[in-house]
Design an enzyme around this catalytic site. Structure first.
Site, PDB file in Angstrom:
ATOM      1  CG  ASP A  99     -13.242   6.183   0.700  1.00  0.00           C
ATOM      2  OD1 ASP A  99     -14.557   6.196   1.529  1.00  0.00           O
ATOM      3  OD2 ASP A  99     -13.144   5.008   0.119  1.00  0.00           O
TER       4      ASP A  99
ATOM      5  CE  LYS B 187     -16.130   1.782   1.694  1.00  0.00           C
ATOM      6  NZ  LYS B 187     -16.264   2.152  -0.032  1.00  0.00           N
TER       7      LYS B 187
ATOM      8  CG  MET C 221      -8.702  -5.008   0.642  1.00  0.00           C
ATOM      9  SD  MET C 221      -9.791  -4.513  -0.153  1.00  0.00           S
ATOM     10  CE  MET C 221     -10.038  -4.982  -1.630  1.00  0.00           C
TER      11      MET C 221
HETATM   12  N1  SAH Z   1      -8.762   2.001  -4.550  1.00  0.00           N
HETATM   13  C1  SAH Z   1      -7.754   1.875  -3.412  1.00  0.00           C
HETATM   14  C2  SAH Z   1      -7.066   0.598  -3.193  1.00  0.00           C
HETATM   15  C3  SAH Z   1      -8.727   0.244  -2.395  1.00  0.00           C
HETATM   16  S1  SAH Z   1      -8.644  -1.732  -1.293  1.00  0.00           S
HETATM   17  C4  SAH Z   1      -5.938   1.761  -5.284  1.00  0.00           C
HETATM   18  O1  SAH Z   1      -6.073   1.722  -6.301  1.00  0.00           O
HETATM   19  O2  SAH Z   1      -4.700   2.034  -4.520  1.00  0.00           O
HETATM   20  C5  SAH Z   1      -7.983  -1.265  -0.220  1.00  0.00           C
HETATM   21  C6  SAH Z   1      -6.453  -1.821  -0.276  1.00  0.00           C
HETATM   22  O3  SAH Z   1      -5.132  -1.279  -1.280  1.00  0.00           O
HETATM   23  C7  SAH Z   1      -5.818  -1.975   1.508  1.00  0.00           C
HETATM   24  O4  SAH Z   1      -6.309  -3.068   2.141  1.00  0.00           O
HETATM   25  C8  SAH Z   1      -4.144  -1.963   0.483  1.00  0.00           C
HETATM   26  O5  SAH Z   1      -3.606  -3.182  -0.169  1.00  0.00           O
HETATM   27  C9  SAH Z   1      -4.324  -1.141  -0.568  1.00  0.00           C
HETATM   28  N2  SAH Z   1      -3.542   0.032  -0.237  1.00  0.00           N
HETATM   29  C10 SAH Z   1      -4.224   0.958   0.034  1.00  0.00           C
HETATM   30  N3  SAH Z   1      -2.754   2.056  -0.176  1.00  0.00           N
HETATM   31  C11 SAH Z   1      -2.629   1.747   0.320  1.00  0.00           C
HETATM   32  C12 SAH Z   1      -0.648   2.058   0.379  1.00  0.00           C
HETATM   33  N4  SAH Z   1      -0.267   3.261   0.593  1.00  0.00           N
HETATM   34  N5  SAH Z   1       0.493   1.441   1.180  1.00  0.00           N
HETATM   35  C13 SAH Z   1       0.138  -0.025   0.409  1.00  0.00           C
HETATM   36  N6  SAH Z   1      -1.294  -0.187   0.034  1.00  0.00           N
HETATM   37  C14 SAH Z   1      -2.238   0.373   0.022  1.00  0.00           C
END
Ligand code: SAH
Length: 500
Positions: free
Chosen positions: A37, A59, A173
Site C-alpha cells: 500500500d 490506496k 483517517m
Molecule cells: N493499519 C494502519 C492504519 C491504516 S488507516 C495502522 O495500524 O497504522 C490509515 C490511517 O493511519 C491514516 O489516515 C492515518 O490516520 C494513520 N497513519 C498511518 N501511518 C501514519 C503515520 N506514519 N503517521 C500518522 N498517521 C498515520
C-alpha cells in the site's frame, strides 16, 4: 497444478524501517512477490530485493485506488502461481487495515497464510511525539477510532460514550473530518481546553506535530498545512508531549542528507545519520566487483598495503577460496589506508601494523617513511582497485621504496536517477572519491539541463574525496578523522553549536 504459495499478511509499522518486526524484516528481505500500500513508505520499499515482483496497490485518498476485490484477486492469483506473497500493510494489518477481509478471501480460495503483527501508527506516532498513550495520572484507557466518514459524509460516532470514557482517544483517517469530530466532542461536554495533538508522518524523519486544545487545534493545523497521513489524539496525556519529546530533539532532526555511496559498504553512514534524526536519501551509485586474480606469491614482499575495506574483503575472498587462511600472511607487515580498512582486517583475525592519520595513499607512504617503518630494503605489494589513484605509488617512488601493485577489485558505476531537488539537501555525503565521480557521471548522463553542483555543501570522508568535490565546485567540509563516526560527529557539532 504445481505448488500454491502462501500469503504472509505483514504489518510494516508506521513507515520507519527501524520499527519493523524482526519477522517482517526477514520476510521483506527475502520476498519473491510483494503487494503493498501507499502508507508503507519509501524507506521500507527500498529494502525489497531487486528481484522481487512488486505490486503497488496504493490506496491514496482521492485518487483511484485499486479496489479491494482486485487486491484480493491479485493475492490469490500470485499465490496460485506458486509464489509466496508478502502482503505489506501500514501499521498493523487489522487496525483499520482491512486485513480481515483479505483473509476471508484467502480462506475461500484455499490459500494458506500467516499473520505478522505490526506496530500500529496509533501508538508509534504517539511515542515519537512524546505522548504516552496511557498514564496513571491522566488516562486509564485507550481507544483507537476511525474518523473516516461514510458515503453520506456523516461520522457515525457515539460522542457521549467517547467523552464519558475519560481515556485517550486516537482518531485515524481523521484529517478531513476534524471539524465534525471536534464539534461532536464539544457538544457531548468535553472541555474546549482539552489537550490534543495532530501528528503528521509519525516516526518518519520528517514527522511534524501540532499541539493544542480542542478550541484551537484546527486553526493551528491549517496554519501548518498538516496533511495525510496524520492522526489526531485527544486526551490529557497530550499535555506531556513537550516534556517527553525526544524525537524532535535529536541533533540532526529535520536535516535532509543525500548519501552518495557504495551499494554494499555505504550504509553505515546513512544508518548513523538516520539514528541521529536526519532524513537520509541513499544514492547507491557505485558497486564493487572482485576481479579474478591469481593469489600472488608473497615471498618477495615485506609489507602488504590495502587501500580500502573492499580490497581487504576481495583479497580474503580469494584467499579463502584457495583453501588458505590468514597464516598465509604470516610475517608480513600490514598497512591499511583508512580506519575502516584497518577494521576490515579484524574480521579475518588480523591487526594492521600501520594506519595513517589521513585516508590517503600519499600520507601512508609519507608517514611510514617518516617513522622509519619503511626502508629501501623493504618491498611492498599494493593490493588495490583497478582504478586506484597514482598518489601512493608516486610517493613510494620518491622515497625510493620498491613495490608492485595488483588490481584485485574494480569499482563499477551504477546509474541512478539524480534527485531533482538536489539543492534542497542540507548535505551531500561522500565516503569515497569514486562516489564524487559517480555523481558527476550521473549528472552528465542525465543530460540537459546539466546539474550544477556549485556551492552545494559536501561532507567528504578524506582529502582525496574532498579534492574531487572541490573540482565540482562544492563547498567541502572535512571531519577531523577519516571515519564514518567522525563524519557523523562533525554534523552533530555543527548543529549543536548553531543551536547553543
Ligand atoms: N493499519 C494502519 C492504519 C491504516 S488507516 C495502522 O495500524 O497504522 C490509515 C490511517 O493511519 C491514516 O489516515 C492515518 O490516520 C494513520 N497513519 C498511518 N501511518 C501514519 C503515520 N506514519 N503517521 C500518522 N498517521 C498515520
Amino acid at each position: 497444478m504445481g505448488k500454491t504459495g502462501k500469503v504472509y499478511l505483514v504489518g510494516a509499522g508506521p513507515g520507519n524501517p527501524d520499527l519493523l518486526t524482526v519477522k517482517a524484516k526477514e520476510l521483506i528481505e527475502g520476498a519473491e512477490a510483494v503487494v503493498y500500500d501507499r502508507l508503507i513508505g519509501e524507506a521500507i520499499i527500498a529494502l525489497l530485493p531487486e528481484t522481487a515482483l512488486k505490486i503497488n496497490v496504493g490506496k491514496e485518498a482521492g485518487y483511484h485506488p485499486v479496489p479491494q476485490e482486485e487486491i484480493n484477486r491479485i493475492l490469490v492469483e500470485e499465490a496460485r502461481k506458486g509464489r509466496d506473497v508478502v502482503r505489506l500493510k501500514g501499521g498493523d494489518s487489522f487496525v483499520f487495515g482491512r486485513g480481515g477481509e483479505e483473509l476471508e478471501e484467502l480462506i475461500q480460495a484455499g490459500i494458506t497464510f500467516e499473520v505478522v503483527p505490526g506496530i500500529t501508527s496509533a501508538i508509534a506516532a504517539a511515542a515519537y511525539a512524546g505522548i504516552p498513550v496511557t498514564h496513571r495520572d491522566y488516562a486509564s484507557s485507550l481507544h483507537i477510532i476511525t474518523g473516516h466518514r461514510k458515503k453520506d459524509g456523516k461520522l457515525d460516532l457515539d460522542y457521549d460514550s467517547l467523552v464519558g470514557l475519560e481515556g485517550t482517544l486516537i482518531f485515524l483517517m481523521s484529517l478531513s473530518s476534524l471539524d465534525q469530530l471536534i464539534k461532536g466532542l464539544l457538544a457531548a461536554g468535553m472541555s474546549p481546553s482539552m489537550d490534543c495533538a495532530l501528528i503528521e508522518n509519525g516516526t518518519r524523519p520528517y514527522q511534524r506535530k501540532v499541539l493544542g486544545s480542542l478550541s484551537n487545534i484546527e486553526d493551528l493545523a491549517a496554519a501548518q498545512a498538516i496533511v495525510s497521513p496524520a492522526l489526531f489524539i485527544v486526551g490529557r496525556v497530550c499535555s506531556l508531549a513537550t516534556q517527553f519529546d525526544w524525537f524532535d530533539r535529536l541533533p540532526l532532526k529535520g536535516r535532509r542528507i543525500l548519501a552518495v555511496q557504495h551499494q554494499k559498504t555505504g550504509r553505515r553512514l546513512a544508518a548513523a545519520l538516520s539514528r541521529l534524526g536526519a532524513e537520509v536519501r541513499l544514492l547507491p551509485l557505485m558497486e564493487t566487483k572482485v576481479l579474478d586474480f591469481a593469489l600472488p606469491d608473497l615471498t618477495p614482499y615485506t609489507t602488504l598495503v590495502f587501500t580500502s575495506a573492499n580490497g581487504v574483503d576481495a583479497y580474503f575472498q580469494q584467499l579463502l577460496a584457495a583453501g588458505q587462511d590468514c597464516r598465509f600472511l604470516a610475517g608480513k607487515k600490514l598497512a591499511a589506508v583508512g580506519s575502516q580498512t584497518g577494521e576490515a582486517f579484524l574480521k579475518y583475525g588480523l591487526y594492521p601494523d600501520f594506519v595513517p592519520s589521513l585516508f590517503q595513499g600519499e600520507t601512508l607512504a609519507r608517514e611510514m617513511l617518516a617513522n622509519n617503518l619503511l626502508t629501501p630494503s623493504d618491498r611492498l605489494l599494493l593490493l588495490q582497485a583497478k582504478e586506484a589513484s597514482p598518489g601512493l605509488g608516486k610517493a613510494l617512488d620518491e622515497g625510493g621504496i620498491p613495490y608492485d601493485s595488483l588490481a584485485i577489485y574494480e569499482t563499477f558505476y551504477n546509474h541512478q536517477d539524480l534527485p531533482a531537488d538536489l539543492k534542497s539537501y542540507d548535505w551531500i555525503t561522500f565516503t569515497a572519491a569514486s562516489c564524487v565521480e559517480g555523481l558527476a557521471r550521473c549528472a552528465a548522463e542525465a543530460g540537459a539541463p546539466a546539474a550544477d553542483f556549485t556551492g552545494l555543501p559536501a561532507l567528504c570522508i578524506g582529502p582525496t574525496t574532498a579534492e574531487k568535490a572541490r573540482q565540482l565546485g562544492m563547498k567541502v567540509t572535512l571531519p577531523p578523522e577519516a571515519t564514518i563516526s567522525s563524519m557523523a560527529d562533525t554534523l552533530v557539532s555543527i548543529y549543536s553549536s548553531a543551536n547553543a
